[in-house]
Every structure is written in C-alpha cells, then in structure tokens.
Design a protein around this motif. Structure first.
Motif, PDB file in Angstrom:
ATOM      1  N   ALA A  54       0.817  -1.227   0.000  1.00  0.00           N
ATOM      2  CA  ALA A  54       0.000   0.000   0.000  1.00  0.00           C
ATOM      3  C   ALA A  54       0.844   1.268   0.000  1.00  0.00           C
ATOM      4  O   ALA A  54       0.385   2.339  -0.431  1.00  0.00           O
ATOM      5  CB  ALA A  54      -0.920   0.001   1.227  1.00  0.00           C
ATOM      6  N   ALA A  55       2.087   1.140   0.480  1.00  0.00           N
ATOM      7  CA  ALA A  55       2.889   2.319   0.819  1.00  0.00           C
ATOM      8  C   ALA A  55       2.995   3.341  -0.310  1.00  0.00           C
ATOM      9  O   ALA A  55       2.923   4.551  -0.077  1.00  0.00           O
ATOM     10  CB  ALA A  55       4.288   1.869   1.244  1.00  0.00           C
ATOM     11  N   ARG A  56       3.137   2.897  -1.544  1.00  0.00           N
ATOM     12  CA  ARG A  56       3.421   3.849  -2.638  1.00  0.00           C
ATOM     13  C   ARG A  56       2.193   4.637  -3.074  1.00  0.00           C
ATOM     14  O   ARG A  56       2.304   5.600  -3.828  1.00  0.00           O
ATOM     15  CB  ARG A  56       4.042   3.125  -3.829  1.00  0.00           C
ATOM     16  CG  ARG A  56       3.116   2.170  -4.560  1.00  0.00           C
ATOM     17  CD  ARG A  56       3.928   1.324  -5.543  1.00  0.00           C
ATOM     18  NE  ARG A  56       3.176   0.164  -5.979  1.00  0.00           N
ATOM     19  CZ  ARG A  56       2.490   0.106  -7.123  1.00  0.00           C
ATOM     20  NH1 ARG A  56       2.454   1.153  -7.922  1.00  0.00           N
ATOM     21  NH2 ARG A  56       1.833  -0.985  -7.457  1.00  0.00           N
ATOM     22  N   PHE A  57       0.995   4.222  -2.575  1.00  0.00           N
ATOM     23  CA  PHE A  57      -0.230   4.870  -3.031  1.00  0.00           C
ATOM     24  C   PHE A  57      -0.688   6.027  -2.144  1.00  0.00           C
ATOM     25  O   PHE A  57      -1.653   6.705  -2.472  1.00  0.00           O
ATOM     26  CB  PHE A  57      -1.374   3.838  -3.114  1.00  0.00           C
ATOM     27  CG  PHE A  57      -1.105   2.748  -4.121  1.00  0.00           C
ATOM     28  CD1 PHE A  57      -1.191   3.012  -5.484  1.00  0.00           C
ATOM     29  CD2 PHE A  57      -0.756   1.472  -3.716  1.00  0.00           C
ATOM     30  CE1 PHE A  57      -0.943   2.019  -6.419  1.00  0.00           C
ATOM     31  CE2 PHE A  57      -0.504   0.474  -4.643  1.00  0.00           C
ATOM     32  CZ  PHE A  57      -0.592   0.744  -6.000  1.00  0.00           C
ATOM     33  N   PHE A  58      -0.043   6.236  -0.999  1.00  0.00           N
ATOM     34  CA  PHE A  58      -0.540   7.230  -0.034  1.00  0.00           C
ATOM     35  C   PHE A  58       0.563   8.230   0.347  1.00  0.00           C
ATOM     36  O   PHE A  58       1.715   7.844   0.565  1.00  0.00           O
ATOM     37  CB  PHE A  58      -1.061   6.525   1.221  1.00  0.00           C
ATOM     38  CG  PHE A  58      -2.290   5.696   0.952  1.00  0.00           C
ATOM     39  CD1 PHE A  58      -3.550   6.266   1.030  1.00  0.00           C
ATOM     40  CD2 PHE A  58      -2.174   4.365   0.578  1.00  0.00           C
ATOM     41  CE1 PHE A  58      -4.686   5.516   0.753  1.00  0.00           C
ATOM     42  CE2 PHE A  58      -3.304   3.604   0.304  1.00  0.00           C
ATOM     43  CZ  PHE A  58      -4.563   4.179   0.390  1.00  0.00           C
ATOM     44  N   GLU A  59       0.090   9.497   0.485  1.00  0.00           N
ATOM     45  CA  GLU A  59       1.028  10.557   0.829  1.00  0.00           C
ATOM     46  C   GLU A  59       1.542  10.412   2.272  1.00  0.00           C
ATOM     47  O   GLU A  59       2.708  10.654   2.547  1.00  0.00           O
ATOM     48  CB  GLU A  59       0.284  11.899   0.671  1.00  0.00           C
ATOM     49  CG  GLU A  59       1.177  13.055   0.358  1.00  0.00           C
ATOM     50  CD  GLU A  59       0.382  14.354   0.190  1.00  0.00           C
ATOM     51  OE1 GLU A  59      -0.878  14.324   0.184  1.00  0.00           O
ATOM     52  OE2 GLU A  59       1.031  15.393   0.084  1.00  0.00           O
ATOM     53  N   ARG A 101       8.369   3.343  -0.188  1.00  0.00           N
ATOM     54  CA  ARG A 101       8.213   4.762  -0.560  1.00  0.00           C
ATOM     55  C   ARG A 101       9.431   5.252  -1.330  1.00  0.00           C
ATOM     56  O   ARG A 101       9.306   5.978  -2.321  1.00  0.00           O
ATOM     57  CB  ARG A 101       8.002   5.630   0.697  1.00  0.00           C
ATOM     58  CG  ARG A 101       6.626   5.494   1.342  1.00  0.00           C
ATOM     59  CD  ARG A 101       6.548   6.344   2.616  1.00  0.00           C
ATOM     60  NE  ARG A 101       6.624   7.771   2.338  1.00  0.00           N
ATOM     61  CZ  ARG A 101       5.575   8.586   2.199  1.00  0.00           C
ATOM     62  NH1 ARG A 101       4.346   8.101   2.335  1.00  0.00           N
ATOM     63  NH2 ARG A 101       5.735   9.862   1.958  1.00  0.00           N
ATOM     64  N   ALA A 102      10.608   4.853  -0.877  1.00  0.00           N
ATOM     65  CA  ALA A 102      11.843   5.294  -1.559  1.00  0.00           C
ATOM     66  C   ALA A 102      11.885   4.728  -2.972  1.00  0.00           C
ATOM     67  O   ALA A 102      12.233   5.440  -3.926  1.00  0.00           O
ATOM     68  CB  ALA A 102      13.064   4.854  -0.756  1.00  0.00           C
ATOM     69  N   GLU A 139      -9.179  10.376   1.841  1.00  0.00           N
ATOM     70  CA  GLU A 139      -9.196   8.916   1.955  1.00  0.00           C
ATOM     71  C   GLU A 139      -8.246   8.439   3.051  1.00  0.00           C
ATOM     72  O   GLU A 139      -7.094   8.861   3.122  1.00  0.00           O
ATOM     73  CB  GLU A 139      -8.770   8.320   0.613  1.00  0.00           C
ATOM     74  CG  GLU A 139      -8.930   6.837   0.516  1.00  0.00           C
ATOM     75  CD  GLU A 139      -8.504   6.278  -0.839  1.00  0.00           C
ATOM     76  OE1 GLU A 139      -8.865   5.145  -1.129  1.00  0.00           O
ATOM     77  OE2 GLU A 139      -7.799   6.978  -1.579  1.00  0.00           O
ATOM     78  N   ILE A 140      -8.769   7.555   3.910  1.00  0.00           N
ATOM     79  CA  ILE A 140      -7.923   6.922   4.930  1.00  0.00           C
ATOM     80  C   ILE A 140      -8.009   5.417   4.727  1.00  0.00           C
ATOM     81  O   ILE A 140      -9.093   4.860   4.548  1.00  0.00           O
ATOM     82  CB  ILE A 140      -8.434   7.242   6.364  1.00  0.00           C
ATOM     83  CG1 ILE A 140      -8.447   8.750   6.633  1.00  0.00           C
ATOM     84  CG2 ILE A 140      -7.598   6.502   7.411  1.00  0.00           C
ATOM     85  CD1 ILE A 140      -7.100   9.401   6.680  1.00  0.00           C
TER      86      ILE A 140
END
Ligand SMILES: NC(=O)C1=CN([C@@H]2O[C@H](COP(=O)(O)OP(=O)(O)OC[C@H]3O[C@@H](n4cnc5c(N)ncnc54)[C@H](O)[C@@H]3O)[C@@H](O)[C@H]2O)C=CC1
Ligand SMILES: O=C(O)C1=N[C@H](C(=O)O)C[C@H](O)C1
Length: 251
Positions: free
Chosen positions: A122-127, A158-159, A208-209
């Motif tokens: 999920a990490a890459r989809f959320f700020e 994320r990186a 969105e959460i």
C-alpha cells in the motif's frame, strides 16, 4: 520419521512457556531442553538440540545466538532488538557456519506478517503513513520490533516509488508527541493493561484513509508461526529476516 529435537530459551517467560507447550504438543517435534536465565547453554549440546527457539530478552539474545551458531544449532528467534549492527554480526557468525540457519521473526503472528506485507504494497499509493503499536505494560522495549520492521518496509517501498517526505507542518510539539521517527515514518507506542499485541498502520491521502489493523488476543496466536519457523529453518541456511519468507506469499 525422526522427530525434530527442539530447545526453548526463555522457557519460563510469557512466550517461552507457550512455546514449550506448543513444541510438546507437536507430533513431529521433541522438546529436549527448556532453559531459563542463568542456565548453562552447554545443555543444548548435551541434549542434542537441532533447533533453539529464542524468546528471551534483547540483552541476552546475541550471546545465545553466538553459542548456537558456533555449535551448528539452528535458531528461531522472536526476541526483539535486532539493529543493523546486530544483523551484520549475526551474518559474520553464520558465514563461519554455512550449514546453519537462523530465522529472525519480528512477529510470528500470521496476521501480523500479512499486515507488514500489505503495508508494503500500500505504501506507494498514499502521501501519509503513521504506525500505532499497542502492547501490554510488561513489554521491555518501544517501539515494538514489529513496528520498526513495518516502518522500514514502508520506507523502502516509498523510496523505491520516489515519494517525497510526508507532509507535516507541526513545528512546535512537546518532545515525543509525534512519536519516534523510523526512517521517516512516525511510530507511536501505547502500553496499556489488558492489551496483548496490536498494531495499526494508518495511510492517508486527499479525502481517503486506509487502515490496516492486527490484534493478537493471546500468545497462542504466535504458535503456528513458531512451529512453521522450526520446521523450515534447517532448510534455509544463513539469515532469514521475517517469517514471510517461509509463507510463500507470492505463490
Ligand atoms: N516475534 C514474536 O512474535 C514475539 C516476540 N516477543 C518478544 O519475545 C521476547 C520475550 O517476550 P516475553 O515472553 O513477553 O518476555 P518475558 O519477560 O515474559 O520472558 C522472557 C524470559 O526470558 C528469560 N531470560 C532472560 N534472559 C535469558 C537468558 N539469557 N537465557 C534464557 N532465558 C532468559 C527471562 O527470565 C524470562 O523468563 C521479547 O523480546 C518480546 O518482544 C514477544 C511476543 C511475540
Ligand atoms: O513483547 C511483545 O509482547 C511482543 N513483541 C514483539 C514486538 O516487539 O514486535 C512481537 C509482538 O508485537 C509482541
């Protein structure tokens, strides 16, 4: 078929006593040693242990592992406190005993491992992302090993996706109010009577959460993972970091 000869270190503790029961009840295993603080590790050798399960304390685990690896005893480790330096030290010991395997499992709970796996996806989809770990008040360390590992996996994802640092305009705060910073991911630790082991990973973006939550309601929840680790570790020489490597998650 001969049974796997298993020892438990930290056998009198909350997790260790549960592991003693689980190994004792497993048809393919024999509990050959159950050691507590101050017991002589030579008992592992005289008992012919093939696998040692370490559920002790961050201050004790490295000495236990040094002994086990030196004697070719595979390790299944739930104990926390594994910094990069400790992992590097362990790899050095293992290089000198190449047939020996050690599993470091930040969490043996199947759902907890899945939480880490899904959080990474999920990490890459959320700020934004923050982690809240919640545990019983006897826990020795904070943040939990699971939360640290989850944060590291999220930070790596994320990186790889080249996401920038998360938004956070907070410029004035009481020390600790924003939690611990693990590779840019805030981690908050709750210690509360009545809890066992719980974790929430909160992802946020515009409007969105997305929340991942895992709850271990008792220590029996960790035992299928402990038994899986014992069964698989001898077939995985060297260091295995995370039970997910024995769960065929991408299959
Ligand atoms: N990976 C996982 O899924 C889980 C990991 N843990 C971790 O496992 C560790 C133990 O947790 P608990 O059972 O709650 O702690 P605990 O304090 O109930 O038990 C630890 C036991 O180890 C003993 N001990 C200390 N040093 C020792 C040594 N050198 N040799 C043998 N025994 C020794 C203590 O006397 C105690 O009986 C902690 O690091 C905890 O974070 C706990 C739950 C799940
Ligand atoms: O001490 C505990 O109880 C737990 N420790 C591990 C951790 O620090 O992640 C695993 C689980 O959270 C329970």
């Amino acid at each position: 078929m001969s049974k796997l000869r298993v020892a438990v270190l930290g056998a009198g503790g909350r997790m260790g006593s549960e592991a003693v029961r689980a190994v004792g009840a497993a048809e393919d295993m024999e509990l050959v040693a159950a050691l507590g603080r101050g017991d002589d590790l030579e008992q592992l050798v005289s008992a012919g242990a093939q696998v040692a399960v370490d559920l002790t304390h961050p201050d004790a685990v490295m000495a236990n592992l040094e002994f086990c690896v030196r004697h070719g005893i595979h390790g299944v480790v739930g104990t926390t406190g594994f910094t990069e330096e400790r992992l590097a030290q362990l790899r050095t010991w293992l290089a000198a005993s190449p047939a020996t395997g050690v599993l470091i499992a930040p969490n043996f709970g199947i759902g907890a491992v899945l939480t880490m796996h899904f959080a990474q996806q999920a990490a890459r989809f959320f700020e934004s992302v923050e982690i809240v770990e919640l545990h019983h008040p006897h826990k020795a360390d904070a943040p939990s090993g699971t939360a640290v590992r989850t944060a590291q996996l999220i930070a790596r994802a994320r990186a790889e996706a080249e996401l920038p640092a998360q938004p956070d305009a907070t410029s004035t705060a009481l020390e600790g109010a924003r939690g611990a910073d693990v590779d840019g991911v805030p981690v908050h630790a709750v210690r509360l009577r009545g809890l066992v082991a719980h974790q929430e990973v909160l992802f946020g973006d515009e409007g969105e959460i997305f929340t991942l939550r895992h709850d271990s309601m008792n220590r029996g929840s960790f035992m299928p993972g402990v038994l899986l680790g014992i069964r698989r570790v001898s077939g995985a020489p060297g260091l295995t970091l995370g039970l997910e490597h024995f769960m065929d998650l991408d299959g």
